[in-house]
Design a protein around this motif. Structure first.
Motif, PDB file in Angstrom:
ATOM      1  N   GLU A 134      -5.495  -1.960   6.816  1.00  0.00           N
ATOM      2  CA  GLU A 134      -6.339  -3.138   7.117  1.00  0.00           C
ATOM      3  C   GLU A 134      -5.471  -3.721   8.276  1.00  0.00           C
ATOM      4  O   GLU A 134      -4.288  -4.071   8.045  1.00  0.00           O
ATOM      5  N   SER A 135      -6.136  -4.422   9.134  1.00  0.00           N
ATOM      6  CA  SER A 135      -5.550  -5.075  10.094  1.00  0.00           C
ATOM      7  C   SER A 135      -5.787  -6.490  10.076  1.00  0.00           C
ATOM      8  O   SER A 135      -7.076  -6.860   9.951  1.00  0.00           O
TER       9      SER A 135
ATOM     10  N   THR B 152       0.874  -1.121   0.160  1.00  0.00           N
ATOM     11  CA  THR B 152       0.097   0.035   0.099  1.00  0.00           C
ATOM     12  C   THR B 152       0.862   1.292   0.055  1.00  0.00           C
ATOM     13  O   THR B 152       1.799   1.539   0.867  1.00  0.00           O
TER      14      THR B 152
ATOM     15  N   ASP C 112      -3.930  10.154   3.820  1.00  0.00           N
ATOM     16  CA  ASP C 112      -5.088   9.523   4.359  1.00  0.00           C
ATOM     17  C   ASP C 112      -5.108   8.140   4.272  1.00  0.00           C
ATOM     18  O   ASP C 112      -6.246   7.518   3.723  1.00  0.00           O
ATOM     19  N   ILE C 113      -4.118   7.341   4.426  1.00  0.00           N
ATOM     20  CA  ILE C 113      -3.971   6.046   4.294  1.00  0.00           C
ATOM     21  C   ILE C 113      -4.697   5.227   5.406  1.00  0.00           C
ATOM     22  O   ILE C 113      -4.818   5.779   6.598  1.00  0.00           O
ATOM     23  N   LYS C 114      -5.367   4.125   4.817  1.00  0.00           N
ATOM     24  CA  LYS C 114      -6.323   3.453   5.739  1.00  0.00           C
ATOM     25  C   LYS C 114      -5.598   1.975   5.747  1.00  0.00           C
ATOM     26  O   LYS C 114      -5.679   1.231   4.811  1.00  0.00           O
TER      27      LYS C 114
END
Length: 119
Positions: free
Chosen positions: A90-91, A81, A86-88
């Motif tokens: 995932e966990s 990624t 504004d990075i999201k």
């Protein structure tokens, strides 16, 4: 007289060349998360490694490496990624069973889309 004309032209040429290269690298950096969805892999997450890697000078990517236990063997799956403002991220949790959509590169499976399988 010649140097007064030639030197600025050479400087402008190298400035233009550098800007062109930066633009190409930015496009590659943004496209790193776009993976062709050629195959599907299902497995249970055995281990997770997350790290930040340098892509190009001041551009970074976030790499998540998952070891998935499939029916037959353990497969290494990677998700890349680009790091934006504004990075999201995932966990993932160890023990989840997931479906990952992506493609094989050598013996590693690269993916960008996944679904958590419900038991």
């Amino acid at each position: 007289m010649v140097t007064a004309i030639v030197i600025p032209i050479i400087c402008l040429y190298f400035f233009w060349l550098t800007r062109k290269e930066i633009k190409e690298q930015d496009e590659k950096w943004l496209a790193v998360s776009n993976v062709r969805e050629e195959s599907v892999l299902t497995g249970e997450i055995k281990s997770i490694v997350e790290e930040k890697q340098r892509f190009y000078y001041h551009r970074f990517i976030y790499v998540q490496t998952l070891n998935l236990q499939t029916d037959t063997k353990i497969v290494t799956a990677k998700k890349k990624t680009p790091i934006l403002k504004d990075i999201k991220i995932e966990s993932f949790t160890v023990g989840e069973v997931i479906l990952v959509y992506g493609c094989w590169v050598g013996n590693k499976f690269f993916f960008s889309h996944y679904e958590i399988e419900k038991r």
